[in-house]
Scaffold this active site. Structure first.
Site, PDB file in Angstrom:
ATOM      1  N   CYS A 156       0.816  -1.213   0.000  1.00 56.20           N
ATOM      2  CA  CYS A 156       0.000   0.000   0.000  1.00 56.20           C
ATOM      3  C   CYS A 156       0.854   1.270   0.000  1.00 56.20           C
ATOM      4  O   CYS A 156       0.388   2.327  -0.420  1.00 56.20           O
ATOM      5  CB  CYS A 156      -0.928   0.006   1.213  1.00 56.20           C
ATOM      6  N   HIS A 157       2.091   1.147   0.441  1.00 56.38           N
ATOM      7  CA  HIS A 157       2.972   2.316   0.475  1.00 56.38           C
ATOM      8  C   HIS A 157       3.296   2.823  -0.931  1.00 56.38           C
ATOM      9  O   HIS A 157       3.788   3.936  -1.083  1.00 56.38           O
ATOM     10  CB  HIS A 157       4.267   1.988   1.234  1.00 56.38           C
TER      11      HIS A 157
END
Length: 110
Positions: free
Chosen positions: A61-62
């Site tokens: 998700c980063h």
């Protein structure tokens, strides 16, 4: 038979996660870009909700930033600092103002 709201949410969240898994190491995508890839440019917030609900450490998700290359405060333990560190570990370049250099590392979605 119609699907419940929770089933629909789960389905779209799974589609978001499948897209996020395709973002290569060292590249980033925006919430809006993922929404467009899902077929509806108005789903940017839903993309954000899905990423916030994602199990920690399961999906990259980063690799998702805002349309300006801005970072999220949602990363534990130190918010934007943690988000930046995760991206820096993958070689993602940053501008002097602390935003991601999207022109250098933006993912084309292919």
């Amino acid at each position: 038979m119609s699907r419940t709201g929770a089933e629909e949410e789960s389905g779209i969240f799974q589609r978001v996660y499948a897209l996020v898994e395709r973002i290569p190491r060292g590249r980033v995508a925006t919430y809006g870009q993922l929404a467009r890839l899902l077929g509806n440019p108005r789903l940017s917030r839903v993309v954000g909700y899905a990423l916030n609900a994602a199990p920690s450490g399961v999906y990259p998700c980063h690799r998702v930033v805002n349309r300006f290359g801005g970072l999220s405060d949602a990363f534990l333990p130190m918010g934007k600092q943690t988000h930046r560190m995760l991206l820096e570990l993958e070689g993602v370049p940053f501008r002097p103002d602390g935003t991601v250099a999207l022109e250098q590392c933006g993912w084309d979605g292919l």
